[in-house]
Design an enzyme around this catalytic site. Sequence first.
Site, PDB file in Angstrom:
ATOM      1  N   ARG A  99      31.052  30.178  50.112  1.00  0.00           N
ATOM      2  CA  ARG A  99      30.235  29.424  49.433  1.00  0.00           C
ATOM      3  C   ARG A  99      28.729  29.470  49.757  1.00  0.00           C
ATOM      4  NH1 ARG A  99      33.765  30.424  45.758  1.00  0.00           N
ATOM      5  NH2 ARG A  99      35.473  28.644  45.587  1.00  0.00           N
ATOM      6  N   SER A 180      46.210  27.271  41.440  1.00  0.00           N
ATOM      7  CA  SER A 180      45.047  27.317  41.328  1.00  0.00           C
ATOM      8  C   SER A 180      44.509  28.291  42.630  1.00  0.00           C
ATOM      9  CB  SER A 180      44.129  25.999  41.499  1.00  0.00           C
ATOM     10  OG  SER A 180      42.824  26.586  41.844  1.00  0.00           O
TER      11      SER A 180
HETATM   12  N1  ARG Z   1      41.100  23.494  50.277  1.00  0.00           N
HETATM   13  C1  ARG Z   1      40.421  24.838  50.379  1.00  0.00           C
HETATM   14  C2  ARG Z   1      38.879  24.293  50.834  1.00  0.00           C
HETATM   15  O1  ARG Z   1      38.323  23.342  50.774  1.00  0.00           O
HETATM   16  C3  ARG Z   1      40.397  25.886  49.321  1.00  0.00           C
HETATM   17  C4  ARG Z   1      39.683  25.423  48.073  1.00  0.00           C
HETATM   18  C5  ARG Z   1      40.020  26.160  46.661  1.00  0.00           C
HETATM   19  N2  ARG Z   1      41.457  26.391  46.600  1.00  0.00           N
HETATM   20  C6  ARG Z   1      41.768  26.627  45.453  1.00  0.00           C
HETATM   21  N3  ARG Z   1      43.083  27.112  45.501  1.00  0.00           N
HETATM   22  N4  ARG Z   1      41.117  27.138  44.299  1.00  0.00           N
HETATM   23  O2  ARG Z   1      38.407  25.384  51.585  1.00  0.00           O
END
Ligand code: ARG
Length: 415
Positions: A99, A180
Amino acid sequence: MKNKIEKIVLAYSGGLDTSVAIKWLKEKFKAEIIAYVANVGQCGVESWDLIEKKAWETGASKVYIDDVRAEFVHNYVFKSLKANALYEGKYPLATALSRPLIVQRMVDLAAEHGADAVAHGCTGKGNDQVRFDVSFRALNPGLAIIAPLREWEFKTRNEEIDYAKANNIPVKASKDSPYSLDSNLWGISIECGLLEDPWNEPPADAYQWTKDPADTPDHPLYLTISFEKGVPVKIDHQYYQGVALVERLNQLGSEYGIGRIDMVENRLVGIKSREIYEAPAAEILTKAHQQLEDLTLDRETAHYKSIISAKYAELTYFGLWYSPLREALDAFIEETQQQVSGDVRLKLYKGNCTVVGRKSPHSLYQFELATYEQGDRFDHAAAEGFIKLWGLPTMIHRQVKEKNQDTVLLKEYAK
Ligand code: ARG
């Protein structure tokens, strides 16, 4: 900040949410949309050209496909590896690490094009919205931040699909995955569907990369990984660039069922969530790196660094990559890595990755001090005085507590 938003840089993936976001943003703000696509080594991309085409067709005025894999590996992933950062002791932070890099590039792009806003496709209950927003604010507080999924009026995915169809946004004919997914070179994050019940074993189709350990070869695979100052540089004595090295280990690890993680984690927004991860290279490299540190770091530094690891992981997970503390911790970690060079031998077998050997020119392991065999040079008698003083505070405490101060104390310790 101007009131009228005219140009928006959107983090675009080619999926349903961000495609609908292009249309939605255009309609709502009557603004120009610049679609930004980061190639962080995510899986499932059949063609970057198709993603680009889709963005154009959905209404973007400019589309950027940006291969940031090398920067991702060297400036984010390997920093985290040197820190041995694992959120809550398990998650190697693949999603979280990508990110701040994506944000950095979007902020640069916004400056280049004079955009007044940035947008992303994160939902209102995840960690990613925090990481995006905090990082945008840190790098350019003048940009407006729009998160369509937090704002728009679709209540269900079907309503969103109807909107997409009505606006000629191609929706995949095949039934969407019930999960997801978010992936990059450092791992894949998988949630939703049956996984939302933490009691359910992850169904076989939830795993995207790794083989079920039951279906892996019946013989182990031995690997030697070489590190230079905390950075992995060779597999089996052959040099690799960072991206290629991580890709190669993902490939080998997947074949042997390495890197599956199943956890319930504490999100920053207060929710517990069940997520599974696949991170073969991350597991192999983190284990190897930790064990090389076991050989080359002195005890005090090693113990202190493990506290730093947990904090580093938390900062990364909590969206504080651009915080002064993360930078200060990096300086500490970098200093500790000067001796972390050498080779680690690992054995991959049926879903297990085990370190079976390690060596380094900076090894602090002294055979003459450690051996119980011939050649022992450790002064056993020196232990006695050491132990007496080491145990002194504990002994005094017990004696005072039991109210019999005068016995051993004077006899053993007074002059
Ligand atoms: N729980 C993880 C984080 O907060 C991944 C988040 C995105 N997960 C997803 N399956 N889209 O870094």
